[in-house]
Design an enzyme around this catalytic site. Sequence first.
Site, PDB file in Angstrom:
ATOM      1  N   TYR A 280     -38.916 -34.857  50.832  1.00 63.82           N
ATOM      2  CA  TYR A 280     -40.076 -34.917  49.940  1.00 63.82           C
ATOM      3  C   TYR A 280     -39.678 -35.509  48.592  1.00 63.82           C
ATOM      4  O   TYR A 280     -38.729 -36.277  48.529  1.00 63.82           O
ATOM      5  CB  TYR A 280     -40.780 -33.538  49.862  1.00 63.82           C
ATOM      6  CG  TYR A 280     -42.219 -33.786  49.534  1.00 63.82           C
ATOM      7  CD1 TYR A 280     -43.039 -34.443  50.456  1.00 63.82           C
ATOM      8  CD2 TYR A 280     -42.733 -33.504  48.285  1.00 63.82           C
ATOM      9  CE1 TYR A 280     -44.329 -34.798  50.133  1.00 63.82           C
ATOM     10  CE2 TYR A 280     -44.030 -33.857  47.954  1.00 63.82           C
ATOM     11  CZ  TYR A 280     -44.815 -34.511  48.876  1.00 63.82           C
ATOM     12  OH  TYR A 280     -46.084 -34.878  48.549  1.00 63.82           O
TER      13      TYR A 280
ATOM     14  N   ARG B 216     -53.527 -42.613  45.491  1.00 63.35           N
ATOM     15  CA  ARG B 216     -52.752 -42.129  44.339  1.00 63.35           C
ATOM     16  C   ARG B 216     -51.534 -41.384  44.856  1.00 63.35           C
ATOM     17  O   ARG B 216     -51.505 -40.157  44.922  1.00 63.35           O
ATOM     18  CB  ARG B 216     -53.616 -41.221  43.450  1.00 63.35           C
ATOM     19  CG  ARG B 216     -53.108 -41.074  42.041  1.00 63.35           C
ATOM     20  CD  ARG B 216     -52.750 -39.632  41.698  1.00 63.35           C
ATOM     21  NE  ARG B 216     -51.754 -39.089  42.603  1.00 63.35           N
ATOM     22  CZ  ARG B 216     -51.478 -37.801  42.759  1.00 63.35           C
ATOM     23  NH1 ARG B 216     -52.133 -36.906  42.101  1.00 63.35           N
ATOM     24  NH2 ARG B 216     -50.537 -37.372  43.600  1.00 63.35           N
TER      25      ARG B 216
ATOM     26  N   LYS C  39     -45.312 -33.662  53.793  1.00 64.41           N
ATOM     27  CA  LYS C  39     -45.948 -32.370  53.470  1.00 64.41           C
ATOM     28  C   LYS C  39     -45.975 -31.469  54.696  1.00 64.41           C
ATOM     29  O   LYS C  39     -45.747 -30.267  54.614  1.00 64.41           O
ATOM     30  CB  LYS C  39     -47.380 -32.606  52.970  1.00 64.41           C
ATOM     31  CG  LYS C  39     -47.412 -33.139  51.545  1.00 64.41           C
ATOM     32  CD  LYS C  39     -47.819 -32.051  50.578  1.00 64.41           C
ATOM     33  CE  LYS C  39     -47.404 -32.404  49.177  1.00 64.41           C
ATOM     34  NZ  LYS C  39     -48.126 -31.751  48.113  1.00 64.41           N
TER      35      LYS C  39
ATOM     36  N   GLU D  30     -54.843 -34.949  50.304  1.00 65.80           N
ATOM     37  CA  GLU D  30     -53.588 -35.197  49.613  1.00 65.80           C
ATOM     38  C   GLU D  30     -53.545 -36.596  49.008  1.00 65.80           C
ATOM     39  O   GLU D  30     -53.796 -37.576  49.702  1.00 65.80           O
ATOM     40  CB  GLU D  30     -52.462 -35.051  50.659  1.00 65.80           C
ATOM     41  CG  GLU D  30     -51.078 -35.105  50.101  1.00 65.80           C
ATOM     42  CD  GLU D  30     -50.769 -33.920  49.218  1.00 65.80           C
ATOM     43  OE1 GLU D  30     -51.192 -32.796  49.540  1.00 65.80           O
ATOM     44  OE2 GLU D  30     -50.132 -34.133  48.179  1.00 65.80           O
ATOM     45  N   ASP D  31     -53.240 -36.655  47.722  1.00 67.77           N
ATOM     46  CA  ASP D  31     -53.016 -37.936  47.048  1.00 67.77           C
ATOM     47  C   ASP D  31     -54.195 -38.912  47.149  1.00 67.77           C
ATOM     48  O   ASP D  31     -54.016 -40.122  47.354  1.00 67.77           O
ATOM     49  CB  ASP D  31     -51.695 -38.571  47.518  1.00 67.77           C
ATOM     50  CG  ASP D  31     -50.483 -37.864  46.897  1.00 67.77           C
ATOM     51  OD1 ASP D  31     -50.690 -36.868  46.171  1.00 67.77           O
ATOM     52  OD2 ASP D  31     -49.343 -38.286  47.113  1.00 67.77           O
TER      53      ASP D  31
ATOM     54  N   ASP E 135     -54.488 -30.125  47.594  1.00 67.22           N
ATOM     55  CA  ASP E 135     -53.228 -29.602  47.056  1.00 67.22           C
ATOM     56  C   ASP E 135     -52.946 -30.103  45.643  1.00 67.22           C
ATOM     57  O   ASP E 135     -52.387 -29.373  44.826  1.00 67.22           O
ATOM     58  CB  ASP E 135     -52.078 -29.968  47.989  1.00 67.22           C
ATOM     59  CG  ASP E 135     -50.792 -29.318  47.532  1.00 67.22           C
ATOM     60  OD1 ASP E 135     -50.799 -28.090  47.344  1.00 67.22           O
ATOM     61  OD2 ASP E 135     -49.794 -30.030  47.325  1.00 67.22           O
ATOM     62  N   ASP E 136     -53.338 -31.340  45.354  1.00 65.01           N
ATOM     63  CA  ASP E 136     -53.057 -31.889  44.015  1.00 65.01           C
ATOM     64  C   ASP E 136     -53.816 -31.123  42.946  1.00 65.01           C
ATOM     65  O   ASP E 136     -53.366 -31.005  41.810  1.00 65.01           O
ATOM     66  CB  ASP E 136     -53.437 -33.373  43.963  1.00 65.01           C
ATOM     67  CG  ASP E 136     -52.750 -34.145  45.059  1.00 65.01           C
ATOM     68  OD1 ASP E 136     -51.518 -34.147  45.084  1.00 65.01           O
ATOM     69  OD2 ASP E 136     -53.450 -34.695  45.934  1.00 65.01           O
TER      70      ASP E 136
ATOM     71  N   ASN F  26     -44.349 -36.676  38.923  1.00 64.87           N
ATOM     72  CA  ASN F  26     -43.461 -37.106  40.008  1.00 64.87           C
ATOM     73  C   ASN F  26     -43.607 -38.604  40.250  1.00 64.87           C
ATOM     74  O   ASN F  26     -44.662 -39.156  39.950  1.00 64.87           O
ATOM     75  CB  ASN F  26     -43.844 -36.383  41.311  1.00 64.87           C
ATOM     76  CG  ASN F  26     -43.571 -34.906  41.244  1.00 64.87           C
ATOM     77  OD1 ASN F  26     -42.558 -34.484  40.709  1.00 64.87           O
ATOM     78  ND2 ASN F  26     -44.486 -34.121  41.789  1.00 64.87           N
TER      79      ASN F  26
END
Length: 555
Positions: free
Chosen positions: A107, A160, A178, A249-250, A272-273, A412
């Site tokens: 990750y 993203r 993930k 996610e993202d 999750d973000d 990150n």
Amino acid sequence: MLKRTVKSKSASAKCHVPRGAKLLHDPLWNKGTAFTDEERDALGLRGLLPSRVLTIEEQERRVLANFEKKPNDLERYVQLISLQDRNETLFYHVVMNHVEKMMPIIYTPTVGQACQEFGVLFRQARGLYISIKDRGRVAQVLKNWPQKDVRVIVVTDGERILGLGDLGAFGMSIPIGKLSLYTACAGVDPAQCMPVMLDVGTENDSLLHNPLYTGLCQGRVRGKEYDALVDEFVTAVHKTWPKALIQFEDFANINAFRLLEHYRGKVCTFNDDIQGTAAVTLAGLYSALRITGRALRDQTILFLGAGEAGTGIGNLIASAMTDEGMSPEEARRKCWFVDSHGLVVKSRQDLAEHKLRFAHDHPFCADFLSAIRTLKPTAIVGVSAMPKTFTQPVVEAMSELNKRPIIFALSNPTSKAECSAEEAYTWSKGQAIFASGSPFPPCVYGGKTFVPGQGNNAYIFPGVGLGIIACEARHVTDRMFAEAAKALAAQVQENDLAMGRVYPSLQHIQEVSAGIAVAVAECVFKEGLASIRKPRNLLKFIRSKMWAPQYRNYV
Ligand code: NAD
């Protein structure tokens, strides 16, 4: 005749074991050189493997020897992913036994580089690709997935990726990574996990001109057509696997917030973000307050970045303060944001919907440092993906205002961090309570060794997911994330705090996740969202759901 069926641990259904070369190419069943003599005879493997039978521990030794020989982390990533594609049990055996060492490879930060170089690294497809061209046949595409009992789906549209922006279909490494953490950190059965890429094109020009780009070579589809694809996907998943949890996610924040609002009351889903990040940060804050000896309600938190992560954290902190007796308005006024145009205040006309609840009545400040001087925060949280923005004057100003300034640089991958651990400790003369999004090595200041905590979402989402799927929750609520944050903070030991670490060691992540899953399951039952009867012993129940990387006997 020898039986060739085994009872699957998770599904308790009898599964048919493939035979011969097919078995060696099925990563969920393959044991490689660990197939016993009896299994080799019974399963048509005689002659397809070298003679010596190895134990999983001996295989692990070989993997680690290879790992150490690799010249860089990207090569280590390739090695591990190739192992995952060959033999998932061995892959998880290695990762779970060496989680601290392996997590930065599978990750963040290495996965960021893997996404950027996805086209060159591509060896074989993993996960499910659904493109805008599949509109009208998404349910059929889902039927091609080889597993029948999917419980956790991580889906991205690649817009993203970490702090790296639009990586289109190259973003597939994120759902894969993930889901590996779901198994490695919380023992979710890998056979129940499905990574998904919704390929709607990309706005990344260099990808569109990259001959090795793996996605649709067109601009991003937006608006009604985009929404229709997402809706078809969510509906088809719900119909095919009604017990599945969908983790978004993202996604870029233009889609992330509205998709969350649209689907959270309809299916079992979270982002999750937004929500996972909020819980891990709140947990870090609870731990930091054990060091400062102050209460949550006495904090003023200033964020750099007012996107998914920042406003998600702000919302959860405000609701935790409200739980402590403050009014929602008072609580929100404890959270302030600086975005790319300056301090988020009421007088601004350019604010997106998700920032409005934190737009307070206050004179405008153009930059972060002057906002610090005016607002006198006790904590700063970096979620801007703008590296080196927590400068020496910023850290020094925080240290003048606070004996123990709380400084969380969460962007990150590592290249995007607002400051490094060393900078935070040096510029604050060892007083900062620091956490980062990507890992930093321990550092020494004034003769003391500091071990920086990693505000890694992996502390939260695997345990939350495990709790949710174990009791077959119908929806996911913010309260579940608040409980997860408390459960995580409760597992931070005094010796962690003494080293400056506001999170528990990753070494104990499976126990940490089990504790979080219990707290989340408790909340699911309390909120009346479970689809099963409440077991008498929740911890025992949760543990019984955790898959372990051990070879099954096939004969
Ligand atoms: P986002 O795109 O939704 O938000 C980014 C925000 O930063 C926007 O509000 C933007 O206006 C602001 N910004 C951009 N340039 C700025 C500048 N120069 N000064 C001030 N603000 C600026 O992205 P996000 O999902 O909120 O993620 C942001 C970062 O947080 C990413 O790097 C991501 O990897 C990181 N993140 C870390 C964790 C974690 O460590 N646990 C979890 C989630 C996200």
